[in-house]
Motif scaffolding. Sequence first.
Motif, PDB file in Angstrom:
ATOM      1  N   ILE A  21       0.728  -1.052  -0.057  1.00 33.18           N
ATOM      2  CA  ILE A  21       0.072  -0.078   0.105  1.00 33.18           C
ATOM      3  C   ILE A  21       1.054   1.243   0.033  1.00 33.18           C
ATOM      4  O   ILE A  21       1.987   1.114   0.113  1.00 33.18           O
ATOM      5  CB  ILE A  21      -0.864   0.031   1.214  1.00 33.18           C
ATOM      6  CG1 ILE A  21      -0.211  -0.043   2.400  1.00 33.18           C
ATOM      7  CG2 ILE A  21      -2.092  -1.112   1.210  1.00 33.18           C
ATOM      8  CD1 ILE A  21      -0.865   0.027   3.703  1.00 33.18           C
ATOM      9  N   SER A  25      -1.142   5.822   3.489  1.00 33.30           N
ATOM     10  CA  SER A  25      -1.950   5.358   4.098  1.00 33.30           C
ATOM     11  C   SER A  25      -1.511   4.947   5.556  1.00 33.30           C
ATOM     12  O   SER A  25      -2.368   4.994   6.575  1.00 33.30           O
ATOM     13  CB  SER A  25      -2.595   3.850   3.279  1.00 33.30           C
ATOM     14  OG  SER A  25      -2.808   3.946   2.212  1.00 33.30           O
ATOM     15  N   ASN A  40      -5.646  -5.466   6.552  1.00 34.57           N
ATOM     16  CA  ASN A  40      -4.570  -4.953   6.469  1.00 34.57           C
ATOM     17  C   ASN A  40      -4.290  -4.809   8.059  1.00 34.57           C
ATOM     18  O   ASN A  40      -3.134  -4.830   8.407  1.00 34.57           O
ATOM     19  CB  ASN A  40      -4.736  -3.297   6.017  1.00 34.57           C
ATOM     20  CG  ASN A  40      -4.538  -3.286   4.410  1.00 34.57           C
ATOM     21  OD1 ASN A  40      -3.523  -4.234   3.853  1.00 34.57           O
ATOM     22  ND2 ASN A  40      -5.044  -2.322   4.043  1.00 34.57           N
TER      23      ASN A  40
END
Length: 153
Positions: A21, A25, A40
């Motif tokens: 990612i 983030s 995640n």
Amino acid sequence: MKKARMRAGLSQEEVAKILKISRQSISKWENDKARPSLDNLSKLCQTYNISLDHVYEIKLGGDRKSAKNDEKILFLILTGIISFIPFFQIIVPFYIIWCCKKKKILNSTILIANIVIIIYGICTAYNILFYLEMIPIEFFHKQIPIKNISSIS
């Protein structure tokens, strides 16, 4: 989240590469601007070598601090309100100090404010009782006899 990452000795970029990612983030998660998905979050726990329960404890710790600050503000507001009610000014501050000490949120601001209210309350109570003539003036003042001035000359 940031503390867990730092303990693992990883940078935001390294964690982002592991999770596939963006670094932004990770930054948003650490600054509470966004929440990671359950997938995640699971990967983060594996990466940081912590349990999911530990992540929830971290979040609840912040909520507890906020709750304690809210309680401090509430007790200060209560102190302000009772400062206008005679006779409660003497009793209630002791209760507020006791409650704050018991909850471990007593700080100098709460303590000083309540001590000032107690002193003010004692002065107010004395003035009210004196005004209502419930306390004779002789109780607090020693009367000094005045000699007859005419006998001196």
